[in-house]
Design an enzyme around this catalytic site. Structure first.
Site, short mmCIF file in Angstrom:
data_model
loop_
_atom_site.label_atom_id
_atom_site.label_comp_id
_atom_site.label_asym_id
_atom_site.label_seq_id
_atom_site.Cartn_x
_atom_site.Cartn_y
_atom_site.Cartn_z
CE LYS A 200 4.81 2.70 -2.20
NZ LYS A 200 5.22 4.00 -1.64
CE LYS A 253 0.99 3.05 -1.36
NZ LYS A 253 1.89 4.10 -0.98
#
Ligand code: PBG
Length: 330
Positions: A200, A253
């Protein structure tokens, strides 16, 4: 005399039937996990300004929305809470409140739709008065990794008790997958899965999401825990750790600016790989479509197809409902 081509790849593109026959990547509604924003109150459905078509729903209304999605074939959801400012504190205590908005709504959804899969979010930011994913040291401003694990473990356990099928730690603290796995297993929740936000990144593309939840950091940024967008190899390090720690699925992400990372992770694990097509990626397409600068529907399908082509088995996307409608039309 110039030599005419023997090899003509265009033959495989000459009609729709042939193009369909040789198509390598096909989207289906099974690929989608639909994020949902939940808010206090009754009969509330408020559109998020920076995310046209996406709303915050009160608990009663979210049930209707899920009903509509199930009807379209979407069976997996990732709910996120907008927590009342007065309930926020340094230690995100509200996150383990079984009677609070989030956990009650999760339990309610599972009661009404036992077959749907719910992935709950583990991170402190929606409940934290500091707006960070971990505990902030009041003196130094540092994000305290190991103290945060305690809070994240209790949050995950409460979510499992509420009926979560998958726990989604989005906080990026070191060691949280192993910690959460241990807490779940020692409390008879060994059947609850963990989809780790493995890579992330500290991304500008989360802006609209933070608007939706009023969850932006009050001070500083998230760069000491979320990854540097310039790094690819570091995603493989996070992947190795998440595998060792017992993650069932791994996530990258954001998605669009990180298609190379999705491919890299796909090529280096046997676990299912998911990607989060985040709020800012949604907002960009919607904004351009509203201006008439892009064909919104075609762009949406191209974006989703590219994420799957890059190697994602499933996609968290705000486009889920609209794309399911397009797929149903055929
Ligand atoms: C917070 C969280 C964020 C998103 C999902 N979980 C924002 C952040 O890290 O600041 C972003 C999702 C999106 O932008 O759609 N733990």
């Amino acid at each position: 005399m110039p030599i005419l081509p023997t090899h003509r790849p265009r033959r495989n593109r000459k009609s729709q039937v042939i193009r369909d026959m040789v198509q390598e990547t096909r989207l289906t509604t099974h690929d989608f996990i639909y994020p949902l924003f939940i808010t206090e109150g009754q009969n509330q459905q408020v559109e998020i300004k920076s995310m046209p078509g996406i709303h915050r729903f009160s608990a009663d209304r979210v049930i209707d929305e899920i009903g509509r999605c199930v009807e379209l074939g979407i069976k997996s959801f990732a709910p996120f809470p907008q927590v009342n400012e007065v309930l926020k504190d340094r230690l995100a205590r509200e996150s383990a409140n079984m009677e609070g908005l989030y956990l009650k709504t999760v339990a309610d959804i599972k009661r009404q739709f036992p077959e749907v899969v719910l992935m709950t979010d583990v991170a402190m930011d929606p409940y934290s008065s500091d707006g960070h994913d971990g505990i902030v040291d009041p003196d130094s401003g540092e994000i305290l990794n190991d103290a945060s694990l305690e809070v994240l473990g209790q949050m995950a356990l409460a979510q499992a008790r509420a009926g979560a099928d998958i726990i989604g730690p989005s906080d990026m603290m070191d060691g949280r997958v192993a910690w959460i796995r241990e807490v779940l297993d020692s409390n008879a929740f060994s059947h609850v899965s963990i989809m780790s936000y493995t890579a992330k990144y500290a991304s500008a593309f989360y802006g609209p999401f933070r608007d939706a939840l009023d969850s932006a950091p009050k001070r500083g940024d998230k760069k000491t825990y979320q990854m540097n967008p310039a790094n690819r190899r570091e995603a493989l390090l996070e992947l190795a750790l998440d595998e060792q720690e017992g993650a069932d699925m791994v996530m990258i992400k954001p998605a669009l600016s990180y298609l190379d990372v999705i491919r890299e992770v796909r090529d280096n694990t046997q676990l299912p790989v998911t990607a989060y097509n985040v709020s800012g990626e949604y907002a960009m397409v919607k904004a351009a479509a509203q201006q008439g600068w892009l064909d919104g529907e075609r762009t949406m399908m191209e974006v989703l197809t590219s994420i799957k082509r890059a190697g994602a088995d499933a996609i968290l996307t705000y486009f889920a409902k609209e794309a399911a409608e397009v797929l149903r039309r055929g």
